[in-house]
Design an enzyme around this catalytic site. Structure first.
Site, mmCIF file in Angstrom:
data_model
loop_
_atom_site.group_PDB
_atom_site.id
_atom_site.type_symbol
_atom_site.label_atom_id
_atom_site.label_comp_id
_atom_site.label_asym_id
_atom_site.label_seq_id
_atom_site.Cartn_x
_atom_site.Cartn_y
_atom_site.Cartn_z
ATOM 1 C CG LEU A 139 22.072 -16.263 -27.975
ATOM 2 C CD1 LEU A 139 22.588 -15.640 -26.683
ATOM 3 C CD2 LEU A 139 22.499 -17.708 -28.048
ATOM 4 C CG ASP A 168 16.297 -17.939 -15.421
ATOM 5 O OD1 ASP A 168 16.550 -19.086 -15.019
ATOM 6 O OD2 ASP A 168 15.373 -17.234 -14.969
ATOM 7 C CG LEU A 169 23.188 -18.425 -20.551
ATOM 8 C CD1 LEU A 169 24.290 -17.607 -19.892
ATOM 9 C CD2 LEU A 169 23.755 -19.722 -21.124
ATOM 10 C CG ASP A 170 22.659 -15.153 -22.944
ATOM 11 O OD1 ASP A 170 23.278 -14.207 -22.417
ATOM 12 O OD2 ASP A 170 23.221 -16.072 -23.574
ATOM 13 C CD GLU A 171 15.772 -17.953 -20.758
ATOM 14 O OE1 GLU A 171 14.942 -17.944 -19.822
ATOM 15 O OE2 GLU A 171 15.995 -18.942 -21.471
#
Length: 289
Positions: free
Chosen positions: A201, A231-234
């Site tokens: 990702l 914040d998706l995957d952050e």
């Protein structure tokens, strides 16, 4: 009778004499430092510290120790937590239909390698209820249909929060739980939820990332464990690792290697969390290993 042990974590604006004042306080209160680590961040100008110590003076009670340190913390403007070093945090595991991380964490838990209690496993599918039963852990099936309306998603997440409250959960681990969490649930989980994902990702999003990686001829695959945020995957990164791969490996081999890396990275992150080795530093983390 053994002496009570504690883990003190703290952060504050960097200033002269922090280590001296904290260690002096502990010595004055009959405590012996077992190990200590500290870090000063020149960018944020914040200081971070983790101290593992034993309270050896029986005349100093737990209540007195905490009350007196609270006064010191106020004077020094510390953000701090003092925890029982022998307390086993209560962890809720969440999973969908991919079970390698769940299986690995359960094995480490049962083997005594992971000092936690696991009172609940949650899934939106039924695939791993027998695995949960084999460890004598309650399995909660909270289905959520693909494309379900928002009200159904929020109702399902309300049940997740109820389980967290009922079981007094200290940490939620998304062990390949393949649902995007709502902003409200992310807020409720702030600082106490860890997610794992492959390190492709954002390069290879969507279905079959390892097939995409194989098609592009990647030379490194890996995994990232991070705190959950809106914040998706952050979220702030806790741990990462990689393995070298080459042209001779097919997509299935890449996927198998990736699963192994994901297990190791997630297990490290969970262990460091329950040992109180992770302190958040804005969008980053400080990890005292």
């Amino acid at each position: 009778m053994s002496n009570p042990e504690y883990i003190l974590t703290l952060s504050c604006l960097d200033q002269r004499g922090i280590v001296h004042r904290v260690s002096g306080f502990l010595a004055d209160h009959g405590c012996n430092i077992i190990d200590s680590a500290q870090f000063g961040d020149s960018e944020s100008r914040l200081f971070f510290m983790r101290v593992h110590f034993a309270r050896e003076d029986r005349d100093v009670s737990d209540e007195l120790l905490r009350a007196d340190f609270s006064q010191l913390a106020t004077a020094m403007q510390l953000d701090w937590e003092l925890r029982d070093a022998h307390y086993k945090p209560r962890v809720m595991l969440m999973v969908s239909k991919i079970g390698h991380c769940l299986n690995d964490l359960l094995f480490r838990y049962k083997s005594g390698l992971l000092p936690v209690e696991i009172p609940a496993i949650v899934s939106n599918h039924m695939d791993f209820y027998q695995l949960a039963a084999s460890y004598n852990i309650p399995f909660h099936h909270l289905p959520l249909a693909t494309g379900a309306p928002l009200e159904d998603k929020l109702a399902q997440e309300a049940k997740i929060i109820d389980l967290m409250n009922t079981h007094k959960i200290d940490l939620v681990v998304l062990a390949r739980y393949m649902q995007i969490l709502s902003p409200d649930l992310c807020a409720a989980l702030k600082g106490k939820a860890i997610n794992i994902h492959h390190s492709f990702l954002p390069s290879f999003k969507g279905a079959k990332p390892y097939a995409q990686a194989h098609h592009r001829g990647v030379k490194l695959i890996g995994a990232t464990a991070h705190f959950v945020t809106g914040d998706l995957d952050e979220g702030p990164i806790i741990e990462q690792d990689v393995e070298r791969v080459d042209h001779s490996m097919d997509a299935d081999t890449l996927s198998a290697i990736g699963r192994d890396v994901e297990c190791v990275v997630l297990a490290r992150a969970v262990k460091w969390f329950v040992e109180h080795r992770i302190l958040q530093n804005g969008d980053k983390t400080v990890v005292f290993k």
